[in-house]
Design a protein around this motif. Structure first.
Motif, PDB file in Angstrom:
ATOM      1  N   CYS A  18       0.839  -1.207   0.000  1.00  0.00           N
ATOM      2  CA  CYS A  18       0.000   0.000   0.000  1.00  0.00           C
ATOM      3  C   CYS A  18       0.871   1.254   0.000  1.00  0.00           C
ATOM      4  O   CYS A  18       0.586   2.222  -0.723  1.00  0.00           O
ATOM      5  CB  CYS A  18      -0.950   0.004   1.192  1.00  0.00           C
ATOM      6  SG  CYS A  18      -2.290  -1.202   1.075  1.00  0.00           S
ATOM      7  N   CYS A  21       2.450   1.588  -3.507  1.00  0.00           N
ATOM      8  CA  CYS A  21       1.475   2.029  -4.517  1.00  0.00           C
ATOM      9  C   CYS A  21       1.080   3.493  -4.325  1.00  0.00           C
ATOM     10  O   CYS A  21       0.907   4.232  -5.303  1.00  0.00           O
ATOM     11  CB  CYS A  21       0.243   1.128  -4.491  1.00  0.00           C
ATOM     12  SG  CYS A  21       0.587  -0.554  -5.070  1.00  0.00           S
ATOM     13  N   LEU A  87      -1.097   6.116   6.769  1.00  0.00           N
ATOM     14  CA  LEU A  87      -0.694   4.878   6.101  1.00  0.00           C
ATOM     15  C   LEU A  87       0.588   4.317   6.714  1.00  0.00           C
ATOM     16  O   LEU A  87       0.675   3.116   7.004  1.00  0.00           O
ATOM     17  CB  LEU A  87      -0.513   5.138   4.606  1.00  0.00           C
ATOM     18  CG  LEU A  87      -0.190   3.950   3.718  1.00  0.00           C
ATOM     19  CD1 LEU A  87      -1.255   2.869   3.825  1.00  0.00           C
ATOM     20  CD2 LEU A  87      -0.042   4.412   2.268  1.00  0.00           C
ATOM     21  N   THR A 111      -4.465  -4.018   8.318  1.00  0.00           N
ATOM     22  CA  THR A 111      -4.266  -4.238   6.878  1.00  0.00           C
ATOM     23  C   THR A 111      -5.453  -3.680   6.100  1.00  0.00           C
ATOM     24  O   THR A 111      -5.286  -3.006   5.069  1.00  0.00           O
ATOM     25  CB  THR A 111      -4.070  -5.738   6.577  1.00  0.00           C
ATOM     26  OG1 THR A 111      -2.987  -6.246   7.367  1.00  0.00           O
ATOM     27  CG2 THR A 111      -3.763  -5.963   5.102  1.00  0.00           C
ATOM     28  N   CYS A 114      -5.207   0.065   5.837  1.00  0.00           N
ATOM     29  CA  CYS A 114      -4.271   0.470   4.780  1.00  0.00           C
ATOM     30  C   CYS A 114      -4.962   0.421   3.422  1.00  0.00           C
ATOM     31  O   CYS A 114      -4.850   1.359   2.619  1.00  0.00           O
ATOM     32  CB  CYS A 114      -3.044  -0.445   4.753  1.00  0.00           C
ATOM     33  SG  CYS A 114      -1.901  -0.223   6.119  1.00  0.00           S
ATOM     34  N   MET A 115      -5.685  -0.657   3.182  1.00  0.00           N
ATOM     35  CA  MET A 115      -6.392  -0.815   1.914  1.00  0.00           C
ATOM     36  C   MET A 115      -7.459   0.288   1.754  1.00  0.00           C
ATOM     37  O   MET A 115      -7.676   0.778   0.650  1.00  0.00           O
ATOM     38  CB  MET A 115      -7.044  -2.190   1.828  1.00  0.00           C
ATOM     39  CG  MET A 115      -6.078  -3.366   1.905  1.00  0.00           C
ATOM     40  SD  MET A 115      -5.155  -3.626   0.411  1.00  0.00           S
ATOM     41  CE  MET A 115      -6.429  -4.240  -0.656  1.00  0.00           C
ATOM     42  N   LEU A 118      -5.968   3.484   0.500  1.00  0.00           N
ATOM     43  CA  LEU A 118      -5.725   3.422  -0.937  1.00  0.00           C
ATOM     44  C   LEU A 118      -7.015   3.511  -1.730  1.00  0.00           C
ATOM     45  O   LEU A 118      -7.052   4.174  -2.774  1.00  0.00           O
ATOM     46  CB  LEU A 118      -4.931   2.164  -1.292  1.00  0.00           C
ATOM     47  CG  LEU A 118      -3.432   2.467  -1.374  1.00  0.00           C
ATOM     48  CD1 LEU A 118      -2.844   2.899  -0.071  1.00  0.00           C
ATOM     49  CD2 LEU A 118      -2.691   1.351  -2.008  1.00  0.00           C
ATOM     50  N   VAL A 125      -4.431  -2.122  -5.417  1.00  0.00           N
ATOM     51  CA  VAL A 125      -3.307  -2.903  -4.924  1.00  0.00           C
ATOM     52  C   VAL A 125      -3.442  -4.306  -5.493  1.00  0.00           C
ATOM     53  O   VAL A 125      -4.440  -4.986  -5.236  1.00  0.00           O
ATOM     54  CB  VAL A 125      -3.301  -2.976  -3.375  1.00  0.00           C
ATOM     55  CG1 VAL A 125      -2.160  -3.836  -2.874  1.00  0.00           C
ATOM     56  CG2 VAL A 125      -3.215  -1.584  -2.793  1.00  0.00           C
TER      57      VAL A 125
END
Length: 160
Positions: A18, A21, A87, A111, A114-115, A118, A125
Motif C-alpha cells: 500500500c 502504490c 498509512l 491491513t 491500509c487498503m 488506498l 493494490v
C-alpha cells in the motif's frame, strides 16, 4: 484476496505494498521511505520476530505515531501528508500488533485500514498469488526463502 486468510507476514506485505502504490501514484520519492519499506518487507525473511522489531528502531521512519522526518514530509504534497502519515502509522502496526500478546484481529484490521486509505485515493493494490500462498499452520507463516523474497523485490521494482 481475503485479508483474514493471509498469514501475518503476508498481511505486512500488503500493508507495505500500500505504501509503495501510494508513493507510485503521487510520485513520492525519498530514501527514508525506501529504507522503511525495506524494513517492513524484511519480516518476510526474518527468523526472529523480536529482532526484526528491534531493527525498526534503526530506520528514520518508525511509524507508530512518530512524526515523519522533515525532509520526508517536505517531499509530499501538503494535501497528501495526513493520509500518508496514517498509512505509515497503520502499516507499521500490522507486524507488531500480536507479536507479544494473544492472537487478535488487529493485524487484519490494520491491513484493511491500509487498503481503505488506498481505496479513498482510487489506488488499486495487486499482487500475484505466488506471493500469497503460505500454508503453514502458524498465524505468522514461515519465513520466505531468499529466492521467493528476491522475486518479490524484482516484482516491486517493476511497479515502482
Amino acid at each position: 484476496m481475503k485479508i483474514s486468510d493471509l498469514k501475518i507476514r503476508e498481511q505486512q506485505l500488503i500493508g507495505t505494498l500500500c505504501i509503495v502504490c501510494f508513493c507510485k501514484k503521487y510520485d513520492i520519492q525519498h530514501h527514508d521511505i525506501d529504507e522503511f519499506v525495506s524494513y517492513l518487507l524484511s519480516i518476510l525473511i526474518a527468523d526472529n520476530l523480536p529482532e526484526w522489531e528491534d531493527e525498526g528502531l534503526k530506520v528514520n521512519i518508525v511509524g507508530r505515531g512518530e512524526p515523519l522526518p522533515q525532509s520526508v514530509e517536505n517531499s509530499i504534497l501538503p494535501k497528501l501528508r495526513g493520509d500518508f502519515q496514517k498509512l505509515i502509522d497503520i502499516a507499521s502496526e500490522i507486524g507488531m500488533a500480536d507479536m507479544y500478546g494473544a492472537d487478535t484481529s488487529a493485524p487484519v484490521l490494520t491491513t484493511q485500514q491500509c487498503m481503505a486509505i488506498l481505496a479513498k485515493h482510487k489506488i488499486e493494490v495487486t499482487l500475484p498469488e505466488e506471493f500469497l500462498n503460505d500454508t503453514d499452520e502458524d498465524r505468522w507463516g514461515e519465513p520466505w526463502s531468499d529466492e521467493k523474497f528476491n522475486s518479490l523485490k524484482i516484482y516491486l521494482d517493476s511497479i515502482k
